[in-house]
Design a protein around this motif. Structure first.
Motif, mmCIF file in Angstrom:
data_model
loop_
_atom_site.group_PDB
_atom_site.id
_atom_site.type_symbol
_atom_site.label_atom_id
_atom_site.label_comp_id
_atom_site.label_asym_id
_atom_site.label_seq_id
_atom_site.Cartn_x
_atom_site.Cartn_y
_atom_site.Cartn_z
ATOM 1 N N ARG A 63 0.918 -1.245 0.026
ATOM 2 C CA ARG A 63 0.026 0.099 -0.017
ATOM 3 C C ARG A 63 0.916 1.117 0.004
ATOM 4 O O ARG A 63 1.985 1.285 0.318
ATOM 5 C CB ARG A 63 -1.133 0.051 1.191
ATOM 6 C CG ARG A 63 -0.258 0.233 2.331
ATOM 7 C CD ARG A 63 -1.362 -0.013 3.735
ATOM 8 N NE ARG A 63 -0.633 0.291 5.114
ATOM 9 C CZ ARG A 63 -1.368 0.027 5.974
ATOM 10 N NH1 ARG A 63 -2.421 -0.327 6.067
ATOM 11 N NH2 ARG A 63 -0.604 0.446 7.413
ATOM 12 N N GLN A 64 0.356 2.516 -0.472
ATOM 13 C CA GLN A 64 1.088 3.629 -0.508
ATOM 14 C C GLN A 64 0.045 4.641 -0.083
ATOM 15 O O GLN A 64 -1.243 4.937 -0.877
ATOM 16 C CB GLN A 64 1.660 3.894 -1.987
ATOM 17 C CG GLN A 64 2.510 4.986 -1.895
ATOM 18 C CD GLN A 64 3.312 5.240 -3.485
ATOM 19 O OE1 GLN A 64 2.921 4.690 -4.426
ATOM 20 N NE2 GLN A 64 4.280 5.794 -3.070
ATOM 21 N N ALA A 65 0.083 5.332 1.025
ATOM 22 C CA ALA A 65 -0.545 6.392 1.487
ATOM 23 C C ALA A 65 0.166 7.789 0.742
ATOM 24 O O ALA A 65 1.111 7.871 0.549
ATOM 25 C CB ALA A 65 -0.632 6.522 2.865
ATOM 26 N N PRO A 66 -0.873 8.661 0.864
ATOM 27 C CA PRO A 66 -0.445 9.988 -0.038
ATOM 28 C C PRO A 66 0.809 10.548 0.889
ATOM 29 O O PRO A 66 0.808 10.448 2.171
ATOM 30 C CB PRO A 66 -1.506 10.851 0.341
ATOM 31 C CG PRO A 66 -2.981 10.217 0.671
ATOM 32 C CD PRO A 66 -2.218 8.793 1.211
ATOM 33 N N GLY A 67 1.856 11.056 0.016
ATOM 34 C CA GLY A 67 3.131 11.473 0.658
ATOM 35 C C GLY A 67 3.937 10.362 1.290
ATOM 36 O O GLY A 67 5.055 10.902 1.531
ATOM 37 N N LYS A 68 3.563 9.056 1.157
ATOM 38 C CA LYS A 68 4.507 8.184 1.747
ATOM 39 C C LYS A 68 5.002 7.066 0.736
ATOM 40 O O LYS A 68 4.306 7.011 -0.350
ATOM 41 C CB LYS A 68 3.779 7.219 3.027
ATOM 42 C CG LYS A 68 3.538 8.156 4.200
ATOM 43 C CD LYS A 68 2.943 7.522 5.189
ATOM 44 C CE LYS A 68 2.519 8.397 6.563
ATOM 45 N NZ LYS A 68 2.010 7.625 7.590
ATOM 46 N N GLU A 69 5.895 6.285 1.076
ATOM 47 C CA GLU A 69 6.647 5.324 0.224
ATOM 48 C C GLU A 69 5.557 4.053 0.291
ATOM 49 O O GLU A 69 4.733 3.876 1.227
ATOM 50 C CB GLU A 69 7.796 4.898 0.645
ATOM 51 C CG GLU A 69 8.895 6.048 0.403
ATOM 52 C CD GLU A 69 10.488 5.698 0.655
ATOM 53 O OE1 GLU A 69 11.317 6.241 0.418
ATOM 54 O OE2 GLU A 69 10.553 4.463 1.260
ATOM 55 N N ARG A 70 5.623 3.358 -0.769
ATOM 56 C CA ARG A 70 5.131 1.898 -0.891
ATOM 57 C C ARG A 70 5.669 1.334 0.043
ATOM 58 O O ARG A 70 6.852 0.912 0.341
ATOM 59 C CB ARG A 70 5.055 1.507 -2.303
ATOM 60 C CG ARG A 70 4.061 0.112 -2.408
ATOM 61 C CD ARG A 70 4.078 -0.390 -3.828
ATOM 62 N NE ARG A 70 3.602 0.807 -4.716
ATOM 63 C CZ ARG A 70 3.683 0.519 -6.263
ATOM 64 N NH1 ARG A 70 3.570 -0.712 -6.559
ATOM 65 N NH2 ARG A 70 2.870 1.649 -6.877
ATOM 66 N N GLU A 71 4.572 0.446 0.881
ATOM 67 C CA GLU A 71 5.099 -0.438 2.082
ATOM 68 C C GLU A 71 4.237 -1.754 1.887
ATOM 69 O O GLU A 71 3.159 -1.916 1.564
ATOM 70 C CB GLU A 71 4.824 0.152 3.423
ATOM 71 C CG GLU A 71 3.240 0.411 3.708
ATOM 72 C CD GLU A 71 3.016 0.971 5.148
ATOM 73 O OE1 GLU A 71 3.949 1.376 5.859
ATOM 74 O OE2 GLU A 71 1.811 1.085 5.393
ATOM 75 N N THR A 116 -5.829 4.077 5.251
ATOM 76 C CA THR A 116 -6.303 4.804 4.153
ATOM 77 C C THR A 116 -4.844 4.830 2.944
ATOM 78 O O THR A 116 -3.848 5.305 3.437
ATOM 79 C CB THR A 116 -6.741 6.198 4.370
ATOM 80 O OG1 THR A 116 -7.906 6.312 4.873
ATOM 81 C CG2 THR A 116 -7.060 6.844 2.980
ATOM 82 N N ALA A 117 -5.156 4.380 1.829
ATOM 83 C CA ALA A 117 -3.947 4.257 0.891
ATOM 84 C C ALA A 117 -4.605 3.533 -0.294
ATOM 85 O O ALA A 117 -5.520 2.915 -0.349
ATOM 86 C CB ALA A 117 -2.813 3.165 1.538
ATOM 87 N N VAL A 118 -3.629 3.598 -1.261
ATOM 88 C CA VAL A 118 -3.793 2.708 -2.546
ATOM 89 C C VAL A 118 -3.220 1.225 -2.222
ATOM 90 O O VAL A 118 -2.039 1.354 -1.899
ATOM 91 C CB VAL A 118 -3.224 3.390 -3.949
ATOM 92 C CG1 VAL A 118 -3.474 2.716 -4.936
ATOM 93 C CG2 VAL A 118 -3.901 4.819 -4.159
#
Length: 122
Positions: free
Chosen positions: A38-46, A90-92
């Motif tokens: 997942r990748q939240a706004p302003g963050k790296e994919r985890e 919340t994330a993609v």
């Protein structure tokens, strides 16, 4: 050609549940592992959770006890059951598969879906 198609994202209230699905299709020889990131706004994919063909699973500490990954190997599909959702979830959410194609049966490669948005908000 290989495709990963995710479904099941959406808007849910805190404490609610969602189930994500990801189906892999195309010229697949074998699948070594499937998982969710997942990748939240302003963050790296985890990493969220992974599942190997041998049945081993791995979870991020932040989702342990709340999320469950499962697979239907006959359908080349991986699921992510998400319970007790929090706003910070919340994330993609992206599906990932490490697999071998019919054209390259001796070489594993990573494939990604286009992502599905999960929004946890009241």
């Amino acid at each position: 050609q290989v495709q990963l198609v995710e479904s099941g994202g959406g808007l849910v209230q805190p404490g609610g549940s969602l189930r994500l699905s990801c189906a892999a299709s195309g010229s697949i020889f074998s699948i070594n592992a499937m998982g969710w990131y997942r990748q939240a706004p302003g963050k790296e994919r985890e990493l969220v959770a992974t599942s190997t063909s041998g049945g081993s699973t791995n979870y991020a500490d932040s989702v342990k006890g709340r999320f469950t990954i499962s697979r239907d190997n006959a359908k080349n599909t991986v699921y992510l059951q998400m319970n007790s959702l929090k706003p910070e979830d919340t994330a993609v959410y992206y599906c990932n598969a490490r697999l071998r194609t019919i054209a390259t049966p001796y070489s594993g490669m990573n494939y990604w879906g286009k992502g599905t948005l999960v929004t946890v908000s009241s």
